[in-house]
Write a protein that holds these residues in place. Structure first.
Motif, mmCIF file in Angstrom:
data_model
loop_
_atom_site.group_PDB
_atom_site.id
_atom_site.type_symbol
_atom_site.label_atom_id
_atom_site.label_comp_id
_atom_site.label_asym_id
_atom_site.label_seq_id
_atom_site.Cartn_x
_atom_site.Cartn_y
_atom_site.Cartn_z
ATOM 1 N N SER A 18 0.846 -10.083 19.148
ATOM 2 C CA SER A 18 1.385 -8.761 19.493
ATOM 3 C C SER A 18 0.751 -7.708 18.581
ATOM 4 O O SER A 18 0.183 -8.032 17.539
ATOM 5 N N ALA A 19 0.898 -6.447 18.981
ATOM 6 C CA ALA A 19 0.303 -5.354 18.181
ATOM 7 C C ALA A 19 0.911 -5.313 16.786
ATOM 8 O O ALA A 19 0.259 -4.933 15.803
ATOM 9 N N GLY A 20 2.182 -5.704 16.683
ATOM 10 C CA GLY A 20 2.873 -5.659 15.389
ATOM 11 C C GLY A 20 2.171 -6.492 14.332
ATOM 12 O O GLY A 20 2.252 -6.196 13.137
ATOM 13 N N LYS A 21 1.470 -7.532 14.764
ATOM 14 C CA LYS A 21 0.780 -8.387 13.798
ATOM 15 C C LYS A 21 -0.313 -7.592 13.079
ATOM 16 O O LYS A 21 -0.464 -7.677 11.863
ATOM 17 N N VAL A 22 -1.050 -6.794 13.839
ATOM 18 C CA VAL A 22 -2.121 -5.997 13.231
ATOM 19 C C VAL A 22 -1.522 -4.960 12.274
ATOM 20 O O VAL A 22 -2.023 -4.743 11.170
ATOM 21 N N GLU A 23 -0.419 -4.373 12.709
ATOM 22 C CA GLU A 23 0.229 -3.367 11.851
ATOM 23 C C GLU A 23 0.681 -4.000 10.536
ATOM 24 O O GLU A 23 0.476 -3.451 9.454
ATOM 25 N N LEU A 24 1.281 -5.185 10.643
ATOM 26 C CA LEU A 24 1.758 -5.842 9.418
ATOM 27 C C LEU A 24 0.589 -6.222 8.512
ATOM 28 O O LEU A 24 0.613 -5.976 7.303
ATOM 29 N N LEU A 25 -0.450 -6.811 9.089
ATOM 30 C CA LEU A 25 -1.592 -7.233 8.270
ATOM 31 C C LEU A 25 -2.217 -6.049 7.549
ATOM 32 O O LEU A 25 -2.563 -6.127 6.362
ATOM 33 N N SER A 26 -2.308 -4.916 8.238
ATOM 34 C CA SER A 26 -2.931 -3.759 7.579
ATOM 35 C C SER A 26 -1.999 -3.218 6.485
ATOM 36 O O SER A 26 -2.455 -2.779 5.430
ATOM 37 N N ARG A 56 2.399 -4.614 -13.250
ATOM 38 C CA ARG A 56 2.807 -4.245 -14.608
ATOM 39 C C ARG A 56 1.832 -4.844 -15.633
ATOM 40 O O ARG A 56 1.525 -4.230 -16.646
ATOM 41 N N LEU A 57 1.298 -6.022 -15.317
ATOM 42 C CA LEU A 57 0.403 -6.695 -16.261
ATOM 43 C C LEU A 57 -1.041 -6.224 -16.136
ATOM 44 O O LEU A 57 -1.882 -6.551 -16.973
ATOM 45 N N GLY A 58 -1.330 -5.479 -15.069
ATOM 46 C CA GLY A 58 -2.711 -5.026 -14.854
ATOM 47 C C GLY A 58 -3.639 -6.174 -14.492
ATOM 48 O O GLY A 58 -4.827 -6.145 -14.802
ATOM 49 N N VAL A 59 -3.101 -7.205 -13.853
ATOM 50 C CA VAL A 59 -3.926 -8.358 -13.459
ATOM 51 C C VAL A 59 -4.025 -8.387 -11.938
ATOM 52 O O VAL A 59 -3.013 -8.286 -11.246
ATOM 53 N N VAL A 60 -5.234 -8.536 -11.436
ATOM 54 C CA VAL A 60 -5.405 -8.672 -9.987
ATOM 55 C C VAL A 60 -5.689 -10.148 -9.681
ATOM 56 O O VAL A 60 -6.660 -10.705 -10.201
ATOM 57 N N PHE A 76 -4.277 -5.426 -2.265
ATOM 58 C CA PHE A 76 -5.631 -5.301 -2.817
ATOM 59 C C PHE A 76 -6.200 -3.893 -2.673
ATOM 60 O O PHE A 76 -6.909 -3.424 -3.556
ATOM 61 N N GLU A 77 -5.859 -3.197 -1.606
ATOM 62 C CA GLU A 77 -6.344 -1.807 -1.494
ATOM 63 C C GLU A 77 -5.694 -0.955 -2.584
ATOM 64 O O GLU A 77 -6.351 -0.152 -3.246
ATOM 65 N N ALA A 78 -4.392 -1.159 -2.797
ATOM 66 C CA ALA A 78 -3.691 -0.390 -3.836
ATOM 67 C C ALA A 78 -4.258 -0.716 -5.217
ATOM 68 O O ALA A 78 -4.188 0.099 -6.132
ATOM 69 N N TRP A 79 -4.819 -1.906 -5.360
ATOM 70 C CA TRP A 79 -5.366 -2.306 -6.669
ATOM 71 C C TRP A 79 -6.855 -1.989 -6.777
ATOM 72 O O TRP A 79 -7.542 -2.470 -7.691
ATOM 73 N N GLY A 80 -7.364 -1.219 -5.821
ATOM 74 C CA GLY A 80 -8.764 -0.795 -5.888
ATOM 75 C C GLY A 80 -9.758 -1.894 -5.577
ATOM 76 O O GLY A 80 -10.918 -1.844 -6.003
ATOM 77 N N LYS A 81 -9.354 -2.921 -4.833
ATOM 78 C CA LYS A 81 -10.250 -4.049 -4.575
ATOM 79 C C LYS A 81 -10.684 -4.137 -3.116
ATOM 80 O O LYS A 81 -11.150 -5.192 -2.665
ATOM 81 N N GLY A 82 -10.480 -3.085 -2.369
ATOM 82 C CA GLY A 82 -10.907 -3.120 -0.972
ATOM 83 C C GLY A 82 -9.886 -3.809 -0.076
ATOM 84 O O GLY A 82 -8.793 -4.167 -0.510
ATOM 85 N N GLU A 83 -10.324 -3.987 1.163
ATOM 86 C CA GLU A 83 -9.378 -4.520 2.149
ATOM 87 C C GLU A 83 -9.098 -6.007 1.944
ATOM 88 O O GLU A 83 -9.940 -6.742 1.444
ATOM 89 N N ALA A 84 -7.883 -6.384 2.366
ATOM 90 C CA ALA A 84 -7.473 -7.786 2.254
ATOM 91 C C ALA A 84 -7.216 -8.360 3.634
ATOM 92 O O ALA A 84 -6.951 -7.635 4.594
ATOM 93 N N LYS A 85 -7.305 -9.687 3.699
ATOM 94 C CA LYS A 85 -6.924 -10.403 4.920
ATOM 95 C C LYS A 85 -5.766 -11.340 4.566
ATOM 96 O O LYS A 85 -5.635 -11.755 3.412
ATOM 97 N N SER A 86 -4.984 -11.681 5.560
ATOM 98 C CA SER A 86 -3.809 -12.532 5.288
ATOM 99 C C SER A 86 -3.724 -13.670 6.284
ATOM 100 O O SER A 86 -4.224 -13.587 7.408
ATOM 101 N N ILE A 87 -3.038 -14.707 5.842
ATOM 102 C CA ILE A 87 -2.561 -15.746 6.758
ATOM 103 C C ILE A 87 -1.040 -15.640 6.730
ATOM 104 O O ILE A 87 -0.429 -15.729 5.657
ATOM 105 N N LEU A 88 -0.449 -15.423 7.887
ATOM 106 C CA LEU A 88 1.013 -15.316 7.937
ATOM 107 C C LEU A 88 1.623 -16.708 8.056
ATOM 108 O O LEU A 88 0.972 -17.658 8.482
ATOM 109 N N GLY A 89 2.876 -16.796 7.692
ATOM 110 C CA GLY A 89 3.613 -18.053 7.823
ATOM 111 C C GLY A 89 5.078 -17.742 8.052
ATOM 112 O O GLY A 89 5.453 -16.568 8.224
#
Ligand SMILES: Cc1ncc(COP(=O)(O)O)c(C=O)c1O
Length: 453
Positions: free
Chosen positions: A96-104, A282-286, A111-124
């Protein structure tokens, strides 16, 4: 709202249902006794009502799931509308379209918020699913089969995740079936130092323990084919243990040096539970991979293993038969509710005052612990707080912790005892809990301690 008692606890209807559970549910699942459990009927905000009409204050948020409380109208409305429109998709075939919305959204908030570019996910669907997806990803990315995990950790009980779970007796009956894929190292617990360096707080922990762990890490990497370090940045079920600030950065450094992946399991600690969105911020670790679950679906079971494209692309393109999937993976209902949860938590997080309320809870419990046993070693961050229940000699007292949990239930408070020795009262209330509800809870615990202990 504070509790309202209508019947004895458990009431007659709960007792009746308990008999049904005893008859029809497999024996190991629900703990049953004359006093336990109560059967839930409905829940709203921080409150749960049982089938006998008693109202409780839930200081567990249902295992940390109900971060924004139960039945938040915005999330319930999103779920209801989705259920009417489309409850099921074909996760890895026609989603469903909601999957794309959630993944983005997951990409944007990590990772985008941490300055590392886009991320991909596996949902479960469960935390175990997310951890297992991370374990598979790490193997595909590094080609190395083993992983390092930590004593006292809880990553779930599905067979793969259980390989990395080392608290309680979960592995024991199945030990001969396990592959022993995880090598367990001590988790730095300053209150009960695994290297025997005495009792302190994480801020007092010195270089000695850091060196001891660094040596152990080096030894394992030198002798085994390790592709990942899997860790909870704070132990949840293992006893609400906050490690010293050097711990996760050390793991990051060693993983980098060894070409291994750092997998953070923030299934419990994620989404503002401890104050920041994730402990790693908080720890500054990615990390290389982060696992989330529990509150993600606003009460609906959904989880995710998230990583930068460079790591996640260790998975090949699907050739029409997904290598990793399940019937309900990325279900429209789960995705919609997760999107609603993310929208609401991000919108409200500043008003939740998690750190302020956490400090209040810590201070209240510390006051109780100051007068000596049975409470000891109060610790926490945000609304992720634990206190040990001990005997006069400071030894874990699981029996007393159990009696306190029961007495609290009878007083209308839902709380759990965790930890490897089952002696840690674990406070993870909904993040919307009010300060007067926390105050009332501490006062109630105080009164019970005077009566029981
Ligand atoms: C840190 C952590 N990881 C993984 C899990 C497993 O999640 P689930 O019970 O949804 O499989 C839990 C559950 O408590 C957890 O606390």
């Amino acid at each position: 709202m504070i509790p309202v008692q209508k019947t004895e606890i458990p009431g007659p209807r709960s007792a009746e249902l308990c008999a049904g559970l005893r008859r029809w549910e497999s024996r190991n699942v629900t703990f049953l006794s004359a006093d336990f459990p109560i059967f839930w009927q409905r829940a709203e905000g921080v409150n749960v009502w049982d089938v006998d009409g008693n109202r409780y204050l839930d200081l567990t948020a249902g295992f940390g799931v109900a971060a924004l409380g139960y039945s938040l109208p915005e999330i319930a409305a999103a779920g209801g509308a989705q259920l009417r429109q489309l409850s099921l998709g074909m996760g890895d075939v026609h989603p469903s379209a909601g999957k794309v919305e959630l993944l983005s959204s997951l990409s944007r908030l990590t990772f985008e918020a941490w300055g590392k570019g886009e991320a991909k996910s596996i949902l479960g669907c469960t935390g175990s699913d997310a951890v297992e997806a991370a374990m598979k990803t790490a193997f595909l990315a590094t080609g190395r089969p083993k992983l390092i995990a930590f004593q006292g950790s809880y990553h779930g009980l599905a067979y793969g995740a259980m390989e990395a779970t080392q608290m309680g007796d979960f592995q024991k009956p199945f030990i001969e079936q396990l592959t022993k894929r995880a090598v367990f190292l001590p988790f730095p617990n300053c209150w009960r130092c695994p290297w025997g360096r005495g009792e302190r707080s994480p801020s007092e922990c010195d270089a000695g323990c850091r060196c001891a762990l660094a040596d152990e890490l080096k030894r394992v990497f030198a002798s085994q084919s390790v592709g990942a370090i899997l860790v909870e940045p704070m132990l949840g079920r293992g006893g609400m243990i906050l490690p010293p600030d050097w711990f996760v950065p050390l793991l990051r450094q060693v993983a980098d040096e060894e070409g291994a992946l750092l997998i953070l399991d923030e299934i419990f600690t994620g989404f503002y539970r401890t104050g920041p969105r994730f402990v790693c911020e908080r720890l500054g670790v990615v990390p290389d991979l982060i696992c989330v679950g529990k509150p993600l679906g606003g009460g609906f079971p959904i989880s995710a293993c998230i990583g930068p494209a460079a790591v996640m692309d260790a998975w090949p393109d699907s050739d029409g038969e997904a290598l990793h999937t399940s019937t309900f993976l990325g279900s429209p209902l789960g995705c919609r509710m997760a999107c609603a949860f993310l929208e609401e938590i991000e919108r409200r997080q500043r008003d939740l005052k998690v750190e302020e309320k956490g400090k209040q809870l810590l201070a209240g419990l510390s006051d109780l612990a100051h007068s000596g046993p049975p409470l000891k070693n109060v610790r926490g961050s945000g609304l992720f707080v634990g206190v040990e229940v001990t005997d006069r000699h400071g030894r874990p007292d699981a029996a007393l912790a159990g009696r306190l949990v029961l007495a609290l239930l009878k007083a209308g408070v839902i709380l759990l005892a965790g930890g490897t020795d089952r002696h840690v009262l674990s406070f993870t209330p909904p993040l919307i809990v009010a300060q007067d509800e926390l105050h009332w809870s501490i006062t109630t615990l105080h009164a019970l301690l005077e009566k029981i202990a």
